[in-house]
Design a protein around this motif. Structure first.
Motif, mmCIF file in Angstrom:
data_model
loop_
_atom_site.group_PDB
_atom_site.id
_atom_site.type_symbol
_atom_site.label_atom_id
_atom_site.label_comp_id
_atom_site.label_asym_id
_atom_site.label_seq_id
_atom_site.Cartn_x
_atom_site.Cartn_y
_atom_site.Cartn_z
ATOM 1 N N ALA A 1 -10.052 24.247 14.282
ATOM 2 C CA ALA A 1 -10.401 23.052 13.499
ATOM 3 C C ALA A 1 -11.159 23.432 12.234
ATOM 4 O O ALA A 1 -10.875 22.921 11.144
ATOM 5 N N ALA A 2 -12.122 24.334 12.358
ATOM 6 C CA ALA A 2 -12.908 24.758 11.199
ATOM 7 C C ALA A 2 -12.027 25.467 10.174
ATOM 8 O O ALA A 2 -12.131 25.223 8.964
ATOM 9 N N GLU A 3 -11.149 26.328 10.646
ATOM 10 C CA GLU A 3 -10.276 27.083 9.737
ATOM 11 C C GLU A 3 -9.269 26.178 9.049
ATOM 12 O O GLU A 3 -9.072 26.260 7.825
ATOM 13 N N LEU A 4 -8.618 25.304 9.804
ATOM 14 C CA LEU A 4 -7.595 24.445 9.216
ATOM 15 C C LEU A 4 -8.197 23.438 8.238
ATOM 16 O O LEU A 4 -7.612 23.147 7.191
ATOM 17 N N SER A 5 -9.349 22.908 8.574
ATOM 18 C CA SER A 5 -9.975 21.937 7.681
ATOM 19 C C SER A 5 -10.420 22.587 6.380
ATOM 20 O O SER A 5 -10.536 21.920 5.350
ATOM 21 N N ASN A 6 -10.639 23.907 6.431
ATOM 22 C CA ASN A 6 -11.026 24.640 5.226
ATOM 23 C C ASN A 6 -9.816 25.065 4.407
ATOM 24 O O ASN A 6 -9.825 24.984 3.171
ATOM 25 N N SER A 7 -8.759 25.521 5.089
ATOM 26 C CA SER A 7 -7.612 26.083 4.368
ATOM 27 C C SER A 7 -6.547 25.052 4.032
ATOM 28 O O SER A 7 -5.751 25.264 3.116
ATOM 29 N N VAL B 1 0.455 33.094 21.600
ATOM 30 C CA VAL B 1 0.173 32.363 20.356
ATOM 31 C C VAL B 1 1.532 32.173 19.694
ATOM 32 O O VAL B 1 2.062 33.089 19.061
ATOM 33 N N ARG B 2 2.119 30.995 19.836
ATOM 34 C CA ARG B 2 3.524 30.853 19.492
ATOM 35 C C ARG B 2 3.834 29.502 18.876
ATOM 36 O O ARG B 2 3.486 28.462 19.430
ATOM 37 N N HIS B 3 4.461 29.548 17.718
ATOM 38 C CA HIS B 3 5.050 28.342 17.128
ATOM 39 C C HIS B 3 6.415 28.170 17.781
ATOM 40 O O HIS B 3 7.285 29.030 17.649
ATOM 41 N N GLU B 4 6.619 27.080 18.492
ATOM 42 C CA GLU B 4 7.734 26.951 19.412
ATOM 43 C C GLU B 4 9.042 26.504 18.746
ATOM 44 O O GLU B 4 9.779 25.677 19.288
ATOM 45 N N VAL B 5 9.343 27.091 17.610
ATOM 46 C CA VAL B 5 10.583 26.753 16.915
ATOM 47 C C VAL B 5 11.793 27.130 17.763
ATOM 48 O O VAL B 5 12.775 26.383 17.835
ATOM 49 N N GLU B 6 11.719 28.302 18.405
ATOM 50 C CA GLU B 6 12.855 28.767 19.199
ATOM 51 C C GLU B 6 13.163 27.834 20.371
ATOM 52 O O GLU B 6 14.292 27.800 20.862
ATOM 53 N N HIS B 7 12.163 27.089 20.814
ATOM 54 C CA HIS B 7 12.377 26.123 21.891
ATOM 55 C C HIS B 7 12.703 24.721 21.347
ATOM 56 O O HIS B 7 12.680 23.748 22.103
ATOM 57 N N GLY B 8 12.974 24.644 20.047
ATOM 58 C CA GLY B 8 13.311 23.361 19.449
ATOM 59 C C GLY B 8 12.130 22.432 19.269
ATOM 60 O O GLY B 8 12.307 21.215 19.178
ATOM 61 N N LEU B 9 10.929 23.013 19.229
ATOM 62 C CA LEU B 9 9.711 22.205 19.133
ATOM 63 C C LEU B 9 8.914 22.621 17.902
ATOM 64 O O LEU B 9 7.769 23.079 17.979
ATOM 65 N N ALA B 10 9.544 22.476 16.737
ATOM 66 C CA ALA B 10 8.856 22.786 15.489
ATOM 67 C C ALA B 10 7.600 21.935 15.365
ATOM 68 O O ALA B 10 7.607 20.745 15.675
ATOM 69 N N LEU C 1 -7.967 34.304 15.931
ATOM 70 C CA LEU C 1 -6.937 33.392 16.438
ATOM 71 C C LEU C 1 -6.757 32.201 15.498
ATOM 72 O O LEU C 1 -5.621 31.789 15.211
ATOM 73 N N ALA C 2 -7.867 31.657 15.019
ATOM 74 C CA ALA C 2 -7.802 30.518 14.102
ATOM 75 C C ALA C 2 -7.075 30.888 12.822
ATOM 76 O O ALA C 2 -6.266 30.112 12.302
ATOM 77 N N GLY C 3 -7.340 32.085 12.316
ATOM 78 C CA GLY C 3 -6.642 32.542 11.122
ATOM 79 C C GLY C 3 -5.153 32.695 11.350
ATOM 80 O O GLY C 3 -4.334 32.387 10.473
ATOM 81 N N MET C 4 -4.778 33.139 12.539
ATOM 82 C CA MET C 4 -3.368 33.307 12.879
ATOM 83 C C MET C 4 -2.661 31.953 12.907
ATOM 84 O O MET C 4 -1.540 31.811 12.399
ATOM 85 N N VAL C 5 -3.304 30.946 13.482
ATOM 86 C CA VAL C 5 -2.730 29.600 13.514
ATOM 87 C C VAL C 5 -2.581 29.050 12.094
ATOM 88 O O VAL C 5 -1.539 28.463 11.745
#
Length: 376
Positions: free
Chosen positions: A19-25, A337-346, A365-369
């Motif tokens: 939350a802190a990372e995303l709200s900043n970036s 830590v996975r963006h689930e595009v391959e499972h059809g869940l973009a 981890l936050a930076g990776m997200v």
């Protein structure tokens, strides 16, 4: 009914860091953190050793290795900037017998491969100079291992996120997640017991012990995907008398087979108190009580390297439960830590199996997200 850009499920240390990372970036994005408890960090994040790990245990190329080494540096930097209480105490990973010395050599080599550059192999005499009350024939010294006030860290992360516009919905329990167009519809139960819905484009699953429920609701086979959570309990016993002062660093025996845990080790709280744990055993129920009868098990393990400890010194403290994705007897598993595009869940980013070194890795981890979302 509400619509936002990003929903983060779970206000543990990782959810707060995200939350802190995303709200900043990602300025201008509407971000909501949903948490079923009345405040942050009520489960795994507040029931652990509060250790800042260096990253020497984890396999080549693993997320645990990379994110822990990076997270160690980021966490010390964050503590300095934000005034989070911590101490860089250092740690000894000990060999109690000559047979355990090759294990230390293996850990040392793994640490070097992972980019941990400050490790040093000590002989028995050098160990005695640093820790005269520890029984060991050799040890690895890890100067960059320390301890942190995890509650202060989480408070600072929440404060940072709030200041940057993140909304926190405590006592809001997510009860269902469904696909809705290009995004997601979350059904939740609010503090009044009534159900409502919220829609989002991006969904960050940081639900800890409950993280396998979200992909299951969305139709993923969690067994096949390797997302099933196996709760693994660890108990802690502490020493409240003057013997706490006989050790000044963290003392770890060699880790358990397959990294089920790091063994019953000795840590130092920020107030100087000596604490032992965690043990490691799989459970069905999320029961945080400590069984006083387990003190004898702790005593037998501790006595092998801290001979000054008596059974009567041990007092039950806390218990924590790790969200493991390796079942009993399974080989070690990495973070998911996975963006689930391959499972059809973009738009769905799963953070599953975030156990140790999750606290140390929280900022990395936050930076990776954030990078995953930024690429889209």
């Amino acid at each position: 009914m509400h619509r936002v850009d990003i929903v983060i499920i779970g206000a543990g240390v990782v959810g707060l860091a995200v939350a802190a990372e995303l709200s900043n970036s990602l300025t201008g994005q509407a971000i909501v953190v949903m948490e079923r408890h009345h405040k942050f960090g009520m489960e795994t994040s507040s029931r652990n050793s509060e250790v800042i790990h260096a990253g020497m245990y984890y396999p080549d190329g693993s997320l645990k290795a990379r994110l822990c080494v990076e997270g160690n540096r980021l966490l010390y930097q964050f503590c300095k900037v934000w005034g989070v209480p911590h101490k860089r105490l250092g740690k000894l990973i000990i060999a109690r017998t000559a047979e355990e010395v090759p294990v230390l050599e293996s850990i040392l080599n793994q640490g070097l491969a992972n980019g941990v550059t400050d490790l040093e192999l000590l002989e028995a005499g050098q160990v005695r100079q640093l820790e005269p009350h520890v029984a060991a024939v050799a040890a690895i010294l890890s100067p960059s291992t320390g301890v942190i006030d995890s509650h202060a860290l989480m408070y600072r992360l929440e404060y940072q996120a709030r200041c940057q516009g993140t909304m926190f919905a405590y006592r809001h329990a997510v009860t269902m997640v469904e696909r809705s167009g290009a995004g997601y519809r979350l059904t939740y139960r609010g503090p009044d017991g009534q159900s409502d819905w919220i829609y989002c484009d991006w969904l960050i699953n940081s639900a800890g012990l409950w993280a396998d429920k979200i992909p299951s609701w969305l139709g993923l086979d969690v067994e096949q995907a390797g997302y099933r959570i196996y709760p693994c309990k660890g108990e802690y016993f502490g020493v409240s008398n003057a013997k706490s002062g006989l050790v000044s660093r963290l003392i770890y025996p060699p880790p358990l087979k397959e990294l089920k845990g790091l063994g019953i080790h000795a840590t130092k709280a920020l107030d100087g108190r000596l604490r032992f744990g965690p043990s490691a055993f799989y459970v069905q129920d999320l029961d945080y009580s400590v069984d006083e009868e387990h003190a004898s098990e702790f005593y037998r393990a501790i006595k092998s390297y801290l001979p000054f400890i008596d059974l009567a010194d041990l007092q039950p403290e806390i218990a924590g439960i790790r969200p493991k994705i390796q079942g009993p007897g399974d080989p070690v598993r990495d973070f998911v830590v996975r963006h689930e595009v391959e499972h059809g869940l973009a738009g769905l980013i799963n953070l599953i199996g975030i156990e140790s070194p999750g606290l140390t890795s929280s900022l990395s981890l936050a930076g990776m997200v954030a990078n995953m979302i930024g690429k889209e």
